[in-house]
Design a protein around this motif. Structure first.
Motif, short mmCIF file in Angstrom:
data_model
loop_
_atom_site.label_atom_id
_atom_site.label_comp_id
_atom_site.label_asym_id
_atom_site.label_seq_id
_atom_site.Cartn_x
_atom_site.Cartn_y
_atom_site.Cartn_z
N SER A 128 5.90 5.24 15.65
CA SER A 128 6.31 6.64 15.71
C SER A 128 7.81 6.78 15.76
O SER A 128 8.51 6.03 16.45
CB SER A 128 5.68 7.32 16.94
N ASN A 176 3.94 1.97 10.87
CA ASN A 176 3.23 2.99 11.64
C ASN A 176 3.71 3.06 13.09
O ASN A 176 2.91 3.23 14.02
CB ASN A 176 1.71 2.74 11.60
N LYS A 214 4.49 -5.17 16.63
CA LYS A 214 4.66 -5.27 15.19
C LYS A 214 5.67 -6.38 14.88
O LYS A 214 6.61 -6.61 15.63
CB LYS A 214 5.16 -3.95 14.60
N GLN A 253 9.99 1.94 9.99
CA GLN A 253 9.05 2.46 11.00
C GLN A 253 7.80 3.02 10.35
O GLN A 253 6.69 2.83 10.83
CB GLN A 253 9.72 3.57 11.81
N GLY A 254 8.00 3.74 9.26
CA GLY A 254 6.86 4.31 8.55
C GLY A 254 5.94 3.23 8.01
O GLY A 254 4.71 3.36 8.08
N GLN A 255 6.52 2.16 7.48
CA GLN A 255 5.71 1.06 6.97
C GLN A 255 4.91 0.39 8.08
O GLN A 255 3.81 -0.12 7.85
CB GLN A 255 6.61 0.03 6.28
#
Length: 221
Positions: A209, A207, A2, A203-205
């Motif tokens: 974990s 994806n 990422k 992290q959520g943006q």
């Protein structure tokens, strides 16, 4: 792998502070690195002060080299790359935005700084990538200032605002001058908690974990 691009056409917005802290927050759980594309090499200098501690920092002096640098990092096992871009450099910023999974735009919640992100907003929109403004170095307790900044960012420029701000904290200044992070300088401090919360949201943006519980700070304002 990422990739996060830290972009602002204005100098002094806090790009390097944001880049080194996010990459460092990820480092305990993910193989992370910083790509320093700024000729001033502030992130690289910070990395030298760390004397080899993670995250790794690589330089990239030309937009045409950036894709190759990221590809090589991914081949070598990197899981997260944070690109620290220079101000007033459209070609590098546009290339970073094109290659990123997420764009973060640091901005101080002050009138001149807010007005200056208009050019950055146009660049971000052209990339058609998920992008958020991160308010940096504002007063810790000033709800009206943050409310007015949000109105400009979301209303006038049509950008989204990250839910976690990084207010002015002495820990950011003391830590970076030592080649450290706010968490390493004062693990139980407010700056460390705010970085942890921002990384959790990031992290959520992306994806990615979540592997560790995160301490949530009190709301700014």
């Amino acid at each position: 792998m990422k990739t996060i691009a830290i972009i602002s056409q204005k100098g002094g917005a806090g790009k390097t502070t944001l880049a080194v802290h996010l990459a460092s927050a990820a480092a305990p759980d993910f193989v992370s690195l910083i790509v320093d594309t700024d000729p001033q090499a502030t992130a690289s200098r910070w990395g030298e002060w760390r004397k080899g501690a993670d995250p790794e920092i690589i330089d990239c002096g030309a937009p045409t080299l950036l894709a190759g640098k990221l590809s090589k990092a991914a081949e070598l096992g990197a899981e997260l790359a944070v690109i620290d871009t220079p101000p007033h450099a459209d070609a590098m910023a546009r290339q970073a935005a094109r290659l990123a999974d997420l764009i973060l735009v640091p901005c101080r919640p002050k009138a001149f700084d807010l007005a200056a992100i208009e050019a950055t907003a146009e660049l971000v929109k052209a990339s058609q990538k998920p992008a958020f403004v991160v308010l940096m170095a504002g007063p810790p307790r000033a709800p009206l200032i943050y409310k007015e900044a949000a109105e400009v960012i979301e209303g006038s420029f049509g950008l989204q605002l990250a839910p976690v701000a990084l207010p002015e904290r002495a820990a950011f200044h003391h830590s970076t001058a030592q080649g450290r992070t706010a968490d390493e300088f004062d693990h139980d401090g407010k700056a460390a908690a705010e970085i942890a919360a921002l990384w959790c949201w990031t992290q959520g943006q992306l994806n990615m974990s979540t592997r560790e519980p995160v301490r949530m700070p009190a709301a700014v304002g």
